[in-house]
Design an enzyme around this catalytic site. Structure first.
Site, PDB file in Angstrom:
ATOM      1  N   LYS A 112       0.821  -1.216   0.000  1.00 25.89           N
ATOM      2  CA  LYS A 112       0.000   0.000   0.000  1.00 25.89           C
ATOM      3  C   LYS A 112       0.851   1.261   0.000  1.00 25.89           C
ATOM      4  O   LYS A 112       0.496   2.244  -0.638  1.00 25.89           O
ATOM      5  CB  LYS A 112      -0.963   0.007   1.191  1.00 25.89           C
ATOM      6  CG  LYS A 112      -2.075  -1.010   1.036  1.00 25.89           C
ATOM      7  CD  LYS A 112      -3.213  -0.794   2.013  1.00 25.89           C
ATOM      8  CE  LYS A 112      -4.261  -1.876   1.808  1.00 25.89           C
ATOM      9  NZ  LYS A 112      -5.432  -1.728   2.659  1.00 25.89           N
ATOM     10  N   LYS A 195      -5.164 -10.476  -6.420  1.00 25.15           N
ATOM     11  CA  LYS A 195      -6.436 -10.547  -5.702  1.00 25.15           C
ATOM     12  C   LYS A 195      -7.378  -9.442  -6.170  1.00 25.15           C
ATOM     13  O   LYS A 195      -6.937  -8.361  -6.569  1.00 25.15           O
ATOM     14  CB  LYS A 195      -6.213 -10.440  -4.187  1.00 25.15           C
ATOM     15  CG  LYS A 195      -5.843  -9.065  -3.685  1.00 25.15           C
ATOM     16  CD  LYS A 195      -6.042  -8.925  -2.174  1.00 25.15           C
ATOM     17  CE  LYS A 195      -5.752  -7.478  -1.761  1.00 25.15           C
ATOM     18  NZ  LYS A 195      -6.020  -7.174  -0.371  1.00 25.15           N
ATOM     19  N   LYS A 198     -10.273  -3.260  -4.274  1.00 27.97           N
ATOM     20  CA  LYS A 198     -10.870  -1.997  -4.703  1.00 27.97           C
ATOM     21  C   LYS A 198      -9.838  -1.075  -5.327  1.00 27.97           C
ATOM     22  O   LYS A 198     -10.176  -0.193  -6.094  1.00 27.97           O
ATOM     23  CB  LYS A 198     -11.585  -1.308  -3.546  1.00 27.97           C
ATOM     24  CG  LYS A 198     -10.679  -0.904  -2.413  1.00 27.97           C
ATOM     25  CD  LYS A 198     -11.458  -0.099  -1.395  1.00 27.97           C
ATOM     26  CE  LYS A 198     -10.587   0.313  -0.236  1.00 27.97           C
ATOM     27  NZ  LYS A 198     -10.112  -0.774   0.602  1.00 27.97           N
TER      28      LYS A 198
END
Ligand code: AQP
Length: 332
Positions: A112, A195, A198
């Site tokens: 992230k 995966k 969003k």
């Protein structure tokens, strides 16, 4: 009965298929057999920039979706993380037990922060797994139902629980991950090696449960498969087809072998057309129920108020014990 704790971030508007099949679906089942605590992880949500009005709306929307998915406030404790201040309080203690290097090894943070640019990632994003440790330990949870992407954080939780217990005396239950093999990881429809998420690179790979049914059908029909035509479950060589089979099997209850047989010689088009229909049939009542809960904010608020009260009772007891073990003088 054994206890479970899990959470979901109220960040995107709609839950995606990965959230639902990887986590929320298990939450619904576990409320029947476990003392279940489920939270809207709004403290986690602000580890990345949030617009306040949107966060407020998304928290209500996520609550409505959880109820629409089948959580029953009579059978589980559903609450908002920020309503229970003990999460932040225990997180501080846990931060002080966590090694800097240990936290630096969390792959979710690495992913992230890389996406945001290392300079822009917040310290909150860095210590997010430690807050998650506190979330779980506060409830003395035995099991934590999550997707595969959260396994490392549950390992950290186990390590820190052991470390605290070893240093200060038995205080926390050491939890286990509860990860169903079949649905541990739902993959992106356009890139079935990553995966579903969003923050995926293209919205075409992501099935949002609240999307317009036409959009959902289109995304399923344009899912990436392979140049072969055989419908066979083989994650290694046929990740796209395998992902579609997983989703089909989980939503309909048909076994994978049964599906392989049913679609033998039929080609990908047939599978995709059926799956598009199955998805729409699942999502349509889900959307309607979500809207009904949204239309009744008083009921939502009262469910959340009761949930917070029940959660706080448990969390306060654990925090008091942990504070005492650490050596904090009690407030008189
Ligand atoms: N693709 C997935 N397959 C299986 N389980 C998944 N989960 C998420 N993606 C998949 C599980 O959903 C729960 C809620 O996770 P979250 O609150 O972290 O949800 P999110 O932030 O919406 O997840 P994303 O989409 O993966 O966000 P980004 O892109 O920000 O990383 C968890 O139990 C998780 O395992």
């Amino acid at each position: 009965s054994p206890r479970v704790l899990s959470g979901i971030q109220p960040t995107a508007g709609s839950f995606h298929l990965g959230n639902y099949l990887g986590a929320v679906r298990q939450w619904v089942a576990l409320q029947e057999t476990h003392d279940a605590f489920y939270m809207l992880a709004d403290l986690h949500a602000i580890t990345v920039m949030q617009d306040p009005a949107e966060l407020r709306a998304n928290t209500r929307l996520a609550t409505a979706q959880l109820l629409a998915a089948g959580l029953d406030p009579e059978r589980c404790t559903l609450f908002i993380q920020s309503h229970v201040p003990e999460h932040a309080q225990l997180a501080w203690v846990m931060n002080c037990l966590t090694g800097f290097g240990e936290a630096s090894r969390m792959t979710q943070f690495k992913d992230k922060s890389a996406r945001q640019g290392a300079d822009r990632a917040s310290v909150g994003l860095f210590t997010y797994p430690v807050l998650q440790v506190a979330d779980i330990l506060l409830y003395q949870a035995h099991e934590v139902p999550v997707g595969e992407d959260q396994r490392q954080h549950i390992e950290l939780t186990r390590d820190l629980a052991d470390r605290f217990n070893g240093r200060f005396g038995p205080t926390f239950t050491v939890p286990k991950p509860y990860i169903l093999k079949e649905t541990a990881k739902i993959y992106d429809l356009q890139d079935p090696t990553i995966k579903m998420s969003k923050s995926a690179s293209t919205p075409k790979g992501l099935i949002n449960l609240l999307d317009d049914p036409k959009v959902t059908a289109k995304k399923v029909k344009s899912a990436v498969t392979d140049t072969d035509t055989v419908i066979r479950y083989d994650v290694e060589n046929k990740p796209g087809v395998s992902n579609l089979l997983t989703v089909h099997s989980t939503l309909t209850g048909a076994g994978i072998a049964e599906l392989e047989e049913r679609y033998a010689g039929k080609g990908y088009g047939a599978l995709k057309t059926d799956l598009a229909e199955i998805m729409v049939e699942f999502a349509t009542p889900f959307r309607e129920r979500t809207q009904q809960y949204l239309d009744d904010p008083e009921t939502l608020d009262s469910i959340l108020a009761k949930g917070a009260e029940k959660a706080r009772a448990v969390a306060a007891e654990t925090l008091a014990l942990a504070y005492d073990r650490v050596g904090f003088l009690p407030a008189k």
